[in-house]
Each structure stands twice: as structure tokens, then as C-alpha cells.
Scaffold this active site. Structure first.
Site, PDB file in Angstrom:
ATOM      1  N   ARG A  47       0.820  -1.220   0.000  1.00  0.00           N
ATOM      2  CA  ARG A  47       0.000   0.000   0.000  1.00  0.00           C
ATOM      3  C   ARG A  47       0.842   1.252   0.000  1.00  0.00           C
ATOM      4  O   ARG A  47       0.375   2.320  -0.364  1.00  0.00           O
ATOM      5  CB  ARG A  47      -0.901   0.003   1.261  1.00  0.00           C
ATOM      6  CG  ARG A  47      -1.882  -1.128   1.312  1.00  0.00           C
ATOM      7  CD  ARG A  47      -2.404  -1.317   2.717  1.00  0.00           C
ATOM      8  NE  ARG A  47      -1.334  -1.666   3.640  1.00  0.00           N
ATOM      9  CZ  ARG A  47      -1.493  -1.858   4.939  1.00  0.00           C
ATOM     10  NH1 ARG A  47      -2.683  -1.715   5.477  1.00  0.00           N
ATOM     11  NH2 ARG A  47      -0.465  -2.166   5.709  1.00  0.00           N
ATOM     12  N   ARG A  75      -6.479  -6.046  -1.229  1.00  0.00           N
ATOM     13  CA  ARG A  75      -7.892  -6.266  -0.878  1.00  0.00           C
ATOM     14  C   ARG A  75      -8.833  -5.878  -2.014  1.00  0.00           C
ATOM     15  O   ARG A  75     -10.001  -6.265  -2.007  1.00  0.00           O
ATOM     16  CB  ARG A  75      -8.247  -5.448   0.374  1.00  0.00           C
ATOM     17  CG  ARG A  75      -7.566  -5.964   1.621  1.00  0.00           C
ATOM     18  CD  ARG A  75      -7.804  -5.078   2.812  1.00  0.00           C
ATOM     19  NE  ARG A  75      -6.948  -3.893   2.805  1.00  0.00           N
ATOM     20  CZ  ARG A  75      -6.733  -3.115   3.851  1.00  0.00           C
ATOM     21  NH1 ARG A  75      -7.327  -3.381   5.003  1.00  0.00           N
ATOM     22  NH2 ARG A  75      -5.928  -2.072   3.795  1.00  0.00           N
ATOM     23  N   TYR A 156       0.532 -22.401  11.807  1.00  0.00           N
ATOM     24  CA  TYR A 156      -0.803 -22.479  12.437  1.00  0.00           C
ATOM     25  C   TYR A 156      -1.933 -22.485  11.403  1.00  0.00           C
ATOM     26  O   TYR A 156      -3.097 -22.460  11.762  1.00  0.00           O
ATOM     27  CB  TYR A 156      -0.983 -21.440  13.557  1.00  0.00           C
ATOM     28  CG  TYR A 156      -0.843 -19.973  13.200  1.00  0.00           C
ATOM     29  CD1 TYR A 156      -1.638 -19.360  12.248  1.00  0.00           C
ATOM     30  CD2 TYR A 156       0.076 -19.181  13.902  1.00  0.00           C
ATOM     31  CE1 TYR A 156      -1.547 -18.009  11.971  1.00  0.00           C
ATOM     32  CE2 TYR A 156       0.192 -17.829  13.630  1.00  0.00           C
ATOM     33  CZ  TYR A 156      -0.620 -17.247  12.662  1.00  0.00           C
ATOM     34  OH  TYR A 156      -0.503 -15.909  12.391  1.00  0.00           O
TER      35      TYR A 156
END
Ligand code: HXC
Ligand code: NAP
Length: 293
Positions: A47, A75, A156
């Protein structure tokens, strides 16, 4: 040769054009540096254009390679399409996409607003989806012979993790996308793989995951069987291999690079490591004495 030395032969990525999202800092910058040293031309996106321009200038100087810095918030699909167009205008093609951009911070989940949860999902899962979809459509359209998507997840993604639930949820989605597209898009010559790093200290991650004294309180090295954290060049070596032709038969794989960390947390009896060496004689005697009783 040490583990923090460059691994691939000279010019291993010559002729390749590689897009690295989040390439202006941390691990993205480390991968970009090594791709350049191996002869690739690179596009770094995030960004913050100013940060990207600074990194591009620094890396062009240090490696003699070519870096195109492009502002693109992953996004937003329209920004990703514009980023792809600018890449093609400049370099005429793309060979590999590294989905590295991410957002994350520690928080009890119940403290998160809906927007906070969405923000992480949007950067990590929707962002990786946006870039993968745009590039995939392009490669399929032009019938490009071979191309690669490399997703940076973390361990994870499959174990889940408390206190980073949006990130774990999103990375699990990226892992599922990796394995799904590896099969579906192989017929178009698109290989899809992932890397699951354990702790590799970066400012971006450490400021948000181990703020203040947490760095000292939760010394990551202690969680890792090999007794150290990762070095950026080690990750760059693995990434370079996975976008290179040397890994042409690797598809749908997620390679863990964590010094054994997640398995240490998972194994039922791994806590027995705390037992001092001299106690094992006594324990063995106790166990043997129970035989046939
Ligand atoms: C609770 C928080 C928060 C916090 C932000 N929010 N920080 N909530 N605790 N610490 C909330 C905000 O109040 C807001 O919700 C929503 O989240 C969006 O925040 P913004 O600041 O408006 O978003 P944005 O400017 O887009 O910034 C995104 C960000 C930021 C994720 C919050 O940290 C960022 O830019 N991160 C990019 C780099 C990064 O995270 N790198 C680390 C990757 S490490 P409301 O409801 O108020 O609007 C990684 C490692 C994994 O992934 C594995 C390690 C082993
Ligand atoms: P980092 O330096 O903070 O990298 C994250 C990058 O993503 C930044 O350059 C950031 O740039 C960019 N980014 C964030 N939001 C974006 C958006 N909406 N659009 C485009 N770019 C955006 O942290 P890092 O540690 O190097 O992390 C890199 C990757 O490794 C991440 O996928 C992370 O999950 C993964 N990882 C890291 C570790 C570790 O220990 N460091 C461990 C496991 C996995 P801007 O802020 O300029 O947009």
C-alpha cells in the site's frame, strides 16, 4: 557453506519476472533481494509507494537488477488488475506470483470488532485470492506454458492458534486454495505451492506479535528444537527453489521451515525433554519393575 548462504546456482532465475506482494519489507524484501541476485526481474507491491520506491532503489543498487515498485492494496481486485497491467506494460510477461502480503496482530478474539477480523481476512485470504485469480486468468488466457504461485502461510494454518484467530483462519484458507489449485490448474502449467515459516524476526511481525517486553518474556528460540529462529536467507533460498525450474515436479506442497517448532508443540510427550538425564535410570527401573505384576 553455512545455512545462511545463497543456495542456488548463478542465474537460476534469469529471464523470470516475479511479483512479490508485500515486497517492500521483511521477508518479502529478503525474497526479492535473492530473486534479483539470481537474475530475475521483480515487481514489489504494497500500500505504501514511498516505502516500495525506497526499497526498489536500494535493491537495484545492491544487486544490479530491475525492480518495479507498484502501489496495490491486495484487498481490491481492481487495484490488482491494474498492478498486473502495469507489470505487463513494463516487462511483457509474468512467471511467478509470491503471495506474501499479510496483516496480523495479537488480540483476544472477543476484543476484536467485526471490522478488525475482516481486515485480516481481507488482506490475507481475499488478497491472496485476488492476486491468484487475476494472474491465473491471465496465464490461462494467453496459454502461458509454465508459471508458479507461491503462498506464504505459517504453521498455524493447520494447527490453528489462539490470539491470532483471524490470521489462522485466513492462512488455513490460503493453504486450502494452494492444494485445490495445484490440482485444478496443473493442466494449464501453473504450479501452486506454499511455505510455512516458523519465527523469522521482522519488524512488521515482531511489533504486532511481540510488542514491548513480550519479546523477552516469550523468547521464541526456547520453543524451537533447533534452538534458534530462522534467518531470512534460509527462507529466500527455499522460495527461490520453489519458483525456479528446479522444483518443476513440486506441486501442491507446503514446506515447513520452523526448526521443528510446531511438532514440538504437538507431540504428546515432548514435555519429557525437561527430565534431567540422570533421572532416566530411575524411571527405567520403575517401568521395568512393573513387568508381569
Ligand atoms: C484490536 C485492532 C488492532 C489491535 C487494529 N485494530 N489494530 N483491534 N487490536 N491491536 C482494528 C482497528 O481498530 C479497525 O477496526 C481494524 O482493526 C482495521 O484497522 P486499521 O488500522 O484501520 O487497518 P489498516 O490500516 O488496514 O491496517 C491493517 C493492520 C495493520 C493489519 C491493522 O497492523 C497493518 O497495516 N499490518 C500490515 C503488516 C503486518 O501486519 N505485518 C505482520 C505480518 S506477521 P475498527 O472496528 O476500529 O474500524 C504474520 C506472521 C504470522 O502474519 C506467523 C508468525 C510466527
Ligand atoms: P511485514 O514486513 O509486515 O510484511 C507484510 C507486508 O504486507 C508489508 O510489506 C505490507 O506493506 C504488506 N501489506 C499489508 N497489507 C497489505 C495490503 N492490504 N495490500 C498490499 N500489501 C499489504 O511482515 P513479514 O514478517 O515480512 O511477513 C511476510 C509474510 O510472512 C506474511 O505472509 C506473514 O504472514 C508470513 N510469516 C511471517 C513470519 C515471521 O516470523 N516473520 C512467520 C510466518 C509467516 P504495506 O504496509 O506497505 O502495505
Amino acid at each position: 557453506m553455512g545455512y545462511n548462504q545463497p543456495m542456488l546456482r548463478d542465474n537460476a532465475l534469469e529471464g523470470q519476472v516475479i511479483i512479490i506482494t508485500g515486497g517492500g519489507s521483511g521477508l518479502g524484501k529478503a525474497m526479492t533481494t535473492y530473486f534479483l541476485e539470481l537474475g530475475a526481474r521483480t515487481v514489489i507491491t504494497s500500500r505504501n509507494l514511498e516505502k516500495l520506491q525506497k526499497t526498489a532503489e536500494e535493491l537495484e543498487k545492491s544487486t544490479g537488477g530491475e525492480v518495479l515498485p507498484l502501489a496495490c492494496d491486495v484487498r481490491h481486485y481492481d487495484q490488482v488488475e491494474a498492478m498486473l497491467k502495469s507489470t505487463l506494460d513494463k516487462f511483457g510477461k509474468v512467471d511467478a506470483l509470491v503471495n506474501n502480503a499479510a496483516g496480523n496482530f495479537i488480540s483476544p478474539t472477543e476484543r476484536l470488532s467485526a471490522n478488525a477480523f475482516d481486515t485480516i481476512i481481507d488482506i490475507v485470504l481475499k488478497g491472496s485470492k485476488n492476486c491468484t485469480l487475476a494472474l491465473g486468468k491471465h496465464w490461462i488466457d494467453i496459454k502461458q506454458e509454465k508459471s508458479t504461485v507461491l503462498n506464504i502461510v505459517t504453521t498455524y494454518a493447520w494447527t490453528g492458534s489462539a490470539y491470532v484467530v483471524p490470521s489462522a483462519t485466513a492462512k488455513a484458507g490460503v493453504l486450502a486454495m494452494t492444494r485445490s489449485l495445484a490440482v485444478e490448474w496443473a493442466k494449464y502449467g501453473i504450479r501452486t505451492n506454499a511455505i510455512a515459516p516458523g519465527p523469522f524476526p521482522t519488524k512488521g511481525a515482531w511489533d504486532r506479535l511481540l510488542p514491548g517486553d513480550l519479546k523477552e518474556e516469550f523468547d521464541m528460540k526456547k520453543k524451537i528444537p533447533l534452538g534458534r529462529v530462522g534467518e531470512h536467507q534460509e527462507l529466500a533460498n527455499l522460495a527461490a527453489y520453489l519458483v525456479s525450474d528446479f522444483s518443476a515436479f513440486v506441486n501442491g506442497e507446503v514446506i515447513t521451515i520452523d526448526g521443528g517448532e510446531w511438532l514440538k508443540g504437538a507431540g504428546e510427550f515432548n514435555m519429557l525433554e525437561k527430565i534431567p538425564e540422570q533421572m532416566w535410570d530411575m524411571l527405567e527401573m520403575m517401568i521395568r519393575s512393573k513387568k508381569d505384576k
